[in-house]
Design an enzyme around this catalytic site. Sequence first.
Site, mmCIF file in Angstrom:
data_model
loop_
_atom_site.group_PDB
_atom_site.id
_atom_site.type_symbol
_atom_site.label_atom_id
_atom_site.label_comp_id
_atom_site.label_asym_id
_atom_site.label_seq_id
_atom_site.Cartn_x
_atom_site.Cartn_y
_atom_site.Cartn_z
ATOM 1 N N SER A 145 -15.405 5.413 -16.666
ATOM 2 C CA SER A 145 -14.297 6.337 -16.938
ATOM 3 C C SER A 145 -13.005 5.549 -17.075
ATOM 4 C CB SER A 145 -14.151 7.344 -15.793
ATOM 5 O OG SER A 145 -12.879 7.965 -15.898
ATOM 6 N N HIS A 177 -16.250 7.235 -20.932
ATOM 7 C CA HIS A 177 -15.931 8.572 -20.436
ATOM 8 C C HIS A 177 -14.413 8.760 -20.441
ATOM 9 C CE1 HIS A 177 -16.956 12.124 -17.957
ATOM 10 N NE2 HIS A 177 -15.904 11.834 -17.209
ATOM 11 N N ASP A 181 -11.443 11.223 -19.406
ATOM 12 C CA ASP A 181 -11.121 12.349 -18.528
ATOM 13 C C ASP A 181 -9.812 13.001 -18.940
ATOM 14 O OD1 ASP A 181 -13.198 12.542 -16.527
ATOM 15 O OD2 ASP A 181 -12.574 10.552 -15.859
ATOM 16 N N MET A 228 -7.127 15.858 -18.387
ATOM 17 C CA MET A 228 -6.671 16.772 -17.324
ATOM 18 C C MET A 228 -5.354 17.421 -17.728
ATOM 19 S SD MET A 228 -7.312 14.223 -14.148
ATOM 20 C CE MET A 228 -8.941 13.568 -13.784
ATOM 21 N N HIS A 230 -14.513 14.521 -21.395
ATOM 22 C CA HIS A 230 -14.657 15.510 -20.318
ATOM 23 C C HIS A 230 -13.366 16.314 -20.246
ATOM 24 C CE1 HIS A 230 -15.167 16.031 -15.630
ATOM 25 N NE2 HIS A 230 -15.223 17.169 -16.279
ATOM 26 N N MET A 276 -11.164 18.742 -18.646
ATOM 27 C CA MET A 276 -10.813 19.500 -17.434
ATOM 28 C C MET A 276 -9.545 20.277 -17.752
ATOM 29 S SD MET A 276 -11.648 16.442 -14.775
ATOM 30 C CE MET A 276 -11.556 15.218 -16.083
ATOM 31 N N MET A 313 -20.363 17.698 -11.326
ATOM 32 C CA MET A 313 -19.251 17.093 -10.577
ATOM 33 C C MET A 313 -19.664 16.872 -9.126
ATOM 34 S SD MET A 313 -16.987 16.567 -12.791
ATOM 35 C CE MET A 313 -15.929 15.719 -11.599
ATOM 36 N N PHE A 357 -9.039 13.793 -9.902
ATOM 37 C CA PHE A 357 -8.616 12.433 -9.546
ATOM 38 C C PHE A 357 -9.810 11.481 -9.526
ATOM 39 C CE2 PHE A 357 -5.882 15.531 -7.519
ATOM 40 C CZ PHE A 357 -4.620 15.111 -7.918
ATOM 41 N N GLY A 358 -9.527 10.235 -9.871
ATOM 42 C CA GLY A 358 -10.523 9.189 -9.678
ATOM 43 C C GLY A 358 -10.477 8.726 -8.228
ATOM 44 N N ASP A 410 -20.820 12.858 -12.070
ATOM 45 C CA ASP A 410 -19.443 12.378 -12.198
ATOM 46 C C ASP A 410 -18.659 12.566 -10.901
ATOM 47 O OD1 ASP A 410 -17.024 11.542 -13.183
ATOM 48 O OD2 ASP A 410 -16.688 13.296 -14.460
ATOM 49 N N GLY A 435 -17.250 9.706 -7.577
ATOM 50 C CA GLY A 435 -17.688 8.993 -6.377
ATOM 51 C C GLY A 435 -19.005 8.253 -6.530
HETATM 52 C C1 DX5 Z 1 -12.691 13.316 -11.806
HETATM 53 C C2 DX5 Z 1 -13.135 12.715 -13.126
HETATM 54 C C3 DX5 Z 1 -14.063 11.565 -12.948
HETATM 55 C C4 DX5 Z 1 -13.414 10.387 -12.280
HETATM 56 C C5 DX5 Z 1 -14.445 9.421 -11.828
HETATM 57 O O1 DX5 Z 1 -11.898 14.397 -12.037
HETATM 58 O O2 DX5 Z 1 -13.809 13.675 -13.910
HETATM 59 O O3 DX5 Z 1 -14.636 11.185 -14.187
HETATM 60 O O4 DX5 Z 1 -12.517 9.735 -13.125
HETATM 61 O O5 DX5 Z 1 -13.818 8.462 -11.054
HETATM 62 P P1 DX5 Z 1 -14.528 7.788 -9.819
HETATM 63 O O6 DX5 Z 1 -15.773 7.142 -10.341
HETATM 64 O O7 DX5 Z 1 -13.513 6.827 -9.315
HETATM 65 O O8 DX5 Z 1 -14.858 8.879 -8.831
HETATM 66 ZN ZN ZN Z 2 -14.998 12.948 -15.664
#
Ligand code: DX5
Ligand code: ZN
Length: 221
Positions: free
Chosen positions: A11, A36, A38, A40, A69, A71, A140, A146-147, A178, A180
């Site tokens: 990501s 990937h 993300d 948001m 993705h 969101m 999810m 957030f990452g 996706d 953690g």
């Molecule tokens: C969370 C995102 C994920 C995230 C993954 O909202 O959809 O894709 O960036 O990041 P990690 O792998 O650090 O959890």
């Molecule tokens: Zn994602």
Amino acid sequence: MQNTTTLLAPSILSADFTKLAESVALAEKAGADWIHCDVMDGHFVPNISFGPFIVKAVAQCTGLTIDTHLMISDPDTYIPDFIKAGSHQVTVHQETCAHLHRSIQLIRSLGAKAGVSINPATPVSTLESIMPDLDLVLLMSVNPGFGGQKFIPASLEKVEQLHAMRNKRNPNMLIAVDGGVTVDNAEDLVSRGADALIAGTAFFKAENPAEAAKIIKSASR
Ligand code: DX5
Ligand code: ZN
């Protein structure tokens, strides 16, 4: 579908945005299968990331599958822009689509693969009717936004449930997980049925991203 190797999707949310092209090249060199992206909106999730402009820049850097993705609330309004920007697959959230089937049809009508994502609190059973129309489900394993969050262990059972449902309703559909994902839980996720693992922190913040990629990709059933 049974994959021989696990699909890895770094990501870019966790990448160094001052060196986006280099980050994408790093992922590509490490054997990534998808990139990937993300997206948001600060409405459906409490964070704002980027839009089609960045997705287009990423797509111009690589021949890898661009896995977007969304969101975002009201995804139908923006799906065409993200496909025009170069997304090969677009995933919407079940929680944001009043007419999920229509959103999936829209993605497919524009030539991209279609996915649905579900939040940790959304049961797998909600996907039963739509599953025959999907190319992938993005499960999810953290609350989106957030990452770098901690994997929610209850997600493991949901992977198994999805796997059982997929075998009955759409054996060609991929299961992606996706949030953690780490080198430590990859094997467990894949053995329960995951085909693709999204890795932000575990790849881009790893001391040795190539090694992390190798470990994640070698996770097997
Ligand atoms: C969370 C995102 C994920 C995230 C993954 O909202 O959809 O894709 O960036 O990041 P990690 O792998 O650090 O959890
Ligand atoms: Zn994602």
